[in-house]
Scaffold this active site. Structure first.
Site, short mmCIF file in Angstrom:
data_model
loop_
_atom_site.label_atom_id
_atom_site.label_comp_id
_atom_site.label_asym_id
_atom_site.label_seq_id
_atom_site.Cartn_x
_atom_site.Cartn_y
_atom_site.Cartn_z
NE ARG A 223 33.48 92.41 114.90
CZ ARG A 223 34.66 92.11 115.39
NH1 ARG A 223 35.77 92.41 114.72
NH2 ARG A 223 34.77 91.53 116.57
CB CYS B 36 39.57 97.32 117.74
SG CYS B 36 41.04 96.49 118.38
#
Length: 283
Positions: free
Chosen positions: A180, A238
């Site tokens: 990611r 995050c």
């Protein structure tokens, strides 16, 4: 004060003269809407069995506001958060222990919020419920009303601008999975990639195979290799400020203070004017 506690230590404290307030924050990131599977139900899991005396706390409703432009798990309304903590029996003078189903992310989010709002004694059960060897109960306790009043600012909080600045002046860690960070996949947010200058530091590398944190010395060595040395400002983000809280907790175990960017990638990527870096290169 250690930020984590073992199951055996918790068992001893629960039978001691000053047992901690115990919060059950079972939650997991769910892509059920996309897959067609029923969503994870933390309250149902709690009802099926929890550590005796634990009170359930709903991450989505009590530890975050509704998703929107500030991200998927923005800061909760402080009045509502304080009321939820008082209902759970949290007082300013009594220790608090938080646990979840073992991943540690949700428990760390509760730990961080209580620390950020001024509670002096909060710990996370290392390894979560799977490490508990004592009995479970299904009855729901009714603790005496607590007196905790949130006073935000006890630890550092980042917004989008200060996170971007920290990536240039200090160390900004991206706690998501490496693919990611690199922008190879993005199952949730509008675009893949990372904040320019941020370093990839997946949260799952902070724990051993059993879900418990690696020793403090190992964690300190890991973060030192990423540039988190004495005197260097450190921040973490995050996807939505949940797994990053676990990384802040790991840094705390390692003796390294760190700020949290709660809006994280879900906020950053919602604004097309913000720059996006892709690939393994931080820039």
């Amino acid at each position: 004060m250690n930020a984590i506690i073992s199951a055996s230590e918790l068992a001893g404290e629960l039978t001691g003269d000053e047992p901690p307030v115990l919060l059950d924050v079972r939650w997991q990131l769910s892509l059920a809407k996309a897959s067609g599977e029923p969503p994870f139900d933390g309250r149902a899991e709690y009802g099926a069995g929890h550590i005796p005396g634990a009170v359930y706390v709903d991450l989505d409703r009590e530890l975050a506001s509704a998703p929107g432009s500030r991200g998927r798990h923005p800061l909760p309304d402080l009045a509502e958060f304080g009321a939820a903590m008082r209902r759970a029996g949290v007082t300013s003078g009594t220790p608090v222990v938080v646990y979840d189903g073992g991943q540690g992310w949700a428990a760390a989010r509760a730990w961080w919020l209580l620390r950020w709002t001024g509670h002096p004694d909060v710990r996370v059960l290392d390894g979560g419920l799977p490490t508990w060897e004592g009995p479970l109960e299904t009855s729901v306790p009714t603790p005496a009303e607590g007196d905790f009043e949130p006073a935000p600012g006890a630890t550092e909080l980042l917004d989008a601008d200060s996170a971007a600045a920290l990536a240039r002046s200090g160390v900004l860690l991206d706690a998501r999975a490496g693919e990611r960070y690199r922008g190879e996949v993005e199952p949730i947010d509008p675009v893949g990639g990372h904040i320019p200058g941020a370093l990839s530091a997946p949260t799952n590398e902070n724990v051993a195979a059993d879900g418990r944190f690696r020793p403090a010395a190992e964690l300190a060595a890991r973060f030192k290799a990423l540039g988190a040395t004495e005197g260097t400002a450190v921040g973490v983000y995050c996807g939505s400020g949940v797994s990053a809280a676990h990384q802040v907790l790991a840094l705390e175990v390692a003796g390294i203070p760190a700020a949290l960017y709660v809006g994280s990638w879900s906020e950053w990527s919602s604004d097309p004017s913000r720059p996006v870096a892709v690939g393994a290169d931080p820039q």
